[in-house]
Design an enzyme around this catalytic site. Structure first.
Site, PDB file in Angstrom:
ATOM      1  N   ASP A  84       6.797 -12.352  -4.703  1.00  0.00           N
ATOM      2  CA  ASP A  84       5.378 -12.710  -4.795  1.00  0.00           C
ATOM      3  C   ASP A  84       5.128 -14.053  -4.129  1.00  0.00           C
ATOM      4  O   ASP A  84       3.977 -14.473  -4.007  1.00  0.00           O
ATOM      5  CB  ASP A  84       4.936 -12.765  -6.264  1.00  0.00           C
ATOM      6  CG  ASP A  84       4.445 -11.411  -6.750  1.00  0.00           C
ATOM      7  OD1 ASP A  84       4.174 -10.544  -5.898  1.00  0.00           O
ATOM      8  OD2 ASP A  84       4.332 -11.219  -7.975  1.00  0.00           O
ATOM      9  N   ASP A  87       4.643  -0.441  -8.365  1.00  0.00           N
ATOM     10  CA  ASP A  87       4.874  -1.756  -8.974  1.00  0.00           C
ATOM     11  C   ASP A  87       5.424  -1.605 -10.396  1.00  0.00           C
ATOM     12  O   ASP A  87       5.356  -0.525 -10.998  1.00  0.00           O
ATOM     13  CB  ASP A  87       3.526  -2.505  -8.992  1.00  0.00           C
ATOM     14  CG  ASP A  87       3.678  -4.018  -9.041  1.00  0.00           C
ATOM     15  OD1 ASP A  87       4.804  -4.510  -9.246  1.00  0.00           O
ATOM     16  OD2 ASP A  87       2.648  -4.701  -8.879  1.00  0.00           O
TER      17      ASP A  87
HETATM   18  C1  DGJ Z   1       2.741  -7.841  -8.707  1.00  0.00           C
HETATM   19  C2  DGJ Z   1       2.921  -7.597  -7.245  1.00  0.00           C
HETATM   20  O1  DGJ Z   1       4.064  -8.235  -6.783  1.00  0.00           O
HETATM   21  C3  DGJ Z   1       1.681  -8.063  -6.508  1.00  0.00           C
HETATM   22  O2  DGJ Z   1       1.856  -7.901  -5.134  1.00  0.00           O
HETATM   23  C4  DGJ Z   1       0.499  -7.289  -7.006  1.00  0.00           C
HETATM   24  O3  DGJ Z   1       0.642  -5.932  -6.660  1.00  0.00           O
HETATM   25  C5  DGJ Z   1       0.353  -7.444  -8.509  1.00  0.00           C
HETATM   26  N1  DGJ Z   1       1.578  -7.128  -9.190  1.00  0.00           N
HETATM   27  C6  DGJ Z   1      -0.747  -6.587  -9.051  1.00  0.00           C
HETATM   28  O4  DGJ Z   1      -0.799  -6.607 -10.402  1.00  0.00           O
END
Ligand code: DGJ
Length: 730
Positions: A549, A479
């Protein structure tokens, strides 16, 4: 031979199965872009591409005897200062302060196969017979600067991979200010500029605008390809559809600052350029040094957007993605993020794993919050040590327990970031990108490590390998939750600060390469606050990327629709999440969420214990369905049947097997309509004369299905899923 050189005409013909890209050397020195489009067998008359207007007082020439100004010629690699006033691909400053470069043709070289790009992700050929590469050398006589333009033609893809290498063959330092990867041309301006734009949780929505006598550009200055724009553009004739019309696609295999630009000249020709964003960029090239620019991939399709996308999909799925999971079936995962956020312990995670196993899921992914003292997003990034308060037996212990349940185990990292409240920051504040004497810009309470530094990369490599070696971890989610807004590198001198953002990318790619080489069986999923770095650069290391997201099934229709213009379905990380949806509050049936998520690398992200017994049964069936159709969705040809940006009533999309004997049509009735007209969805890609069984019943010919369409069922209630499975009967 896909690449031919006509010595007499001084013309290079690059032939893919259905397209041709033609270059010519004019007056023995200017390398011109002569043609790109439908395949032609010969190109002799270079004069056809020369403008009808020659020189006037306002179009300079670089040598007196020239009939044309470079300003009106389709210069294949335009340089600032060569009498071409349009935006250049190359702009450099020399030691005397001058910024003029004139590159003239020197020679060429053709070889089988395709060499890797030094330090950068790129498409590849698996053997020498799959592709052929042309290298054309240009030189500036005054400074000794040499530019090598590289073109790879794949035997079985209608795509041209282009890249540029610059060598300093002189004796002075050259300060490169701009170096783009591809320049190409359209010879009239009757086109629309098509691109993917969005925001966090609303990524890659398709946008179109007509060209005028102006410049249209999209870019990123975030040291990340970003949620806002994607390093891809297409130029299409007005009224181009999924099945008809000329389309020129242009994409860049890069994850950092980029620019994609269509510039219409006073003579209505259009210069298309893509590459590293010149904004803030600089590179000092010392004598003897070389700089490699990222690869651009061009696709021309004579039959609309669908054909362009399918060419990109196949090329990127099979000759950009690498490693075991390019071909191996990816596990159905359950991710704990939207189920628990930071509030979990071992018991909760095991509970999720047990329920997931019962429903048929295969991989448990532990997301953010397992390390340091990370109970919220304001601390601990960089401290990659298990939080024993939450996981008393460590990652190793948890992984063993998950594995004992018959599930695989995966783990989240955000390697590039650092919290100010972390042991790492207290020990190495200088590793974070910040300018001495200035408060750094903050975002999500975190700073960013300077990935251009070897010591930073070594630390991350050591920490990550220590964890990956300590437990049976079969998947990593990589991430990255903020963009860089105040670029600087403490290890670069003043005159090299312009290199910081590209060095960051090179450093990131270097670390990723070290990890994928050490763990060839590891499944890596890219992520950046959802789809903030959903690009071809990352796809080289991670065959799937978390797409957004926003997991709401209706919103995902538009996100996945836009994403599919350039990126393969197998790349799209897509999950069934809880309702009301955490981003939109919308309630959609679990069946519909599953149908939408199956157009991607499939998984779940919700508290399974909150599902009703009926929903659990549905999930079990859904996973069986996904597995049954895995080859179709991941390796089949993808067809967009409707445009969810325009049609808010229903949506449909289709996967067709490579041998055209099977097809899966998925869709959604978005909004119910009383007394609505009947809907016929013409399917695509079938064998016209073959007979197909639809959902095990009705038998119809491919022709009838493609022309008459499938009758889309009208149902009561919004957000209803639709599925048709078509099988050839012999
Ligand atoms: C952003 C990601 O897109 C989410 O799926 C998750 O992993 C969060 N970060 C965690 O901080």
């Amino acid at each position: 031979m896909p690449i031919q050189y006509d010595q007499k005409e001084q013309v290079f013909m690059l032939q893919t199965p259905k397209t041709s890209y033609v270059l010519g050397v004019y007056e023995g020195k200017y390398l011109l872009h002569l043609y790109y489009g439908k395949r032609i067998e010969r190109y002799a008359a270079m004069q056809h591409r020369l403008p009808t207007h020659g020189i006037n007082g306002f179009s300079a020439t670089d040598v007196e005897e020239s009939k044309y100004s470079t300003n009106v010629l389709p210069m294949e690699f335009p340089c600032y200062g060569s009498a071409d006033y349009r935006s250049p691909a190359f702009h450099a400053e020399y030691e005397d302060g001058s910024a003029v470069t004139k590159l003239f043709y020197q020679g060429y070289h053709i070889e089988s196969g395709k060499k890797p790009l030094c330090g950068l992700p790129a498409t590849y050929a698996e053997n020498e017979l799959e592709a052929e590469t042309l290298e054309i050398t240009l030189k500036d006589a005054v400074t000794g600067l040499v530019v090598v333009l590289s073109y790879t033609v794949f035997n079985s893809f209608d795509a041209i991979a282009k890249s540029v290498r610059v060598q300093n063959g002189g004796d002075q330092t050259i300060n490169i200010k701009s170096l783009l990867s591809s320049t190409s041309y359209l010879f009239d301006k009757d086109y629309e500029f098509v691109h993917l734009a969005g925001a966090w949780a609303r990524e890659r929505h398709i946008q179109k605008q007509p060209l005028q006598n102006s410049t249209i550009l999209i870019d990123s200055k975030r040291v990340s390809s970003s949620h806002m724009h994607s390093p891809f553009m297409a130029l299409a004739r007005p009224y181009t559809t999924e099945t008809q019309g000329d389309v020129y696609g242009c994409s860049l295999i890069y994850s950092g600052n980029f620019i994609a630009r269509a510039e219409t000249s006073e003579l209505d020709t259009v210069r298309l350029s893509i590459g590293i964003n010149p904004f803030g960029f600089g590179w000092c090239l010392n004598p003897g040094e070389e700089f490699q620019a990222p690869e651009a991939v061009l696709v021309y399709a004579a039959n609309g957007f669908g054909e362009m996308s399918r060419t990109y999909h196949k090329l990127y799925r099979t000759r950009l993605c690498r490693g075991k999971f390019r071909d191996a079936e990816r596990p159905v995962l359950i991710n704990n993020w939207e189920a628990t956020y930071f509030d979990f312990n071992e018991e909760k995670i095991l509970d999720i794993a047990k329920s997931a196993k019962k429903l048929g899921m295969e991989l448990l992914v532990l997301d953010d919050g397992w390390f340091g003292k990370r109970d919220s997003d304001n601390c601990s990034l960089g401290d990659w040590v298990t939080d024993r308060r939450k996981l008393p037996d460590g990652i190793d212990g948890l992984a063993k327990k998950v594995t004992a349940l018959g599930m695989q185990f995966g783990l989240w990292f955000e390697p590039e970031c650092i919290s100010e409240d972390s042991d790492l920051y207290r020990a190495h504040p200088d590793w974070a990108i910040q300018i001495p004497g200035r408060q750094p810009n903050r975002s999500r309470y975190q700073l960013i490590l300077d990935m251009g530094r070897e010591d930073v990369r070594d630390y991350l490599y050591e920490r990550m390998t220590a964890i990956l070696d300590s437990a049976n971890i079969e998947y990593v989610k990589w991430d990255m939750n903020r963009h860089i807004s105040d670029v600087y590198s403490a290890v670069l001198p003043k005159e090299r600060q312009g290199e910081a953002s590209h060095r960051y990318m090179l450093g990131l790619y270097d670390l990723l390469e070290r990890l994928v080489s050490r763990y060839p069986d590891l499944l890596l999923e890219g992520c950046s606050g959802g789809g903030g770095r959903f690009d071809l650069g990352m796809l080289y290391y991670s065959p799937q990327i978390w797409c957004s997201d926003d997991t709401d099934a209706v919103e995902r229709l538009s996100v996945q629709y836009g994403t599919s213009f350039c990126y393969p379905i197998s790349a799209v990380g897509s999950h069934v999440s809880a309702v009301p949806n955490h981003q939109t509050g919308r309630i959609t049936p679990v069946e519909t969420r599953g149908t939408v998520a199956m157009a991607g690398s499939f998984g779940y992200e919700l508290d399974l214990n909150l599902l009703s017994d009926g929903e659990k049964e549905e999930v079990k069936e859904q996973i069986k369905t996904f597995k049954k159709y895995y080859n179709l969705t991941h390796e089949g040809e993808y067809y967009r049947l409707t445009n969810p940006m325009e049609n808010r009533l229903y949506a449909a999309w289709e996967f067709v097997s490579q041998d055209q004997s099977e097809a899966l049509v998925h869709g959604m009735q978005i909004l119910a309509q009383p007394s609505g007209p009947s809907i016929h969805i013409p399917v695509r890609g079938l064998k016209a004369d073959a007979m197909y069984e639809v959902n095990g019943e009705l038998v119809r010919s491919g022709r009838a299905l493609m022309h008459g369409g499938l009758n889309f069922p009208r149902q009561t209630g919004d957000f209803k899923a639709v599925e048709f499975y078509l099988k050839e009967v012999k």
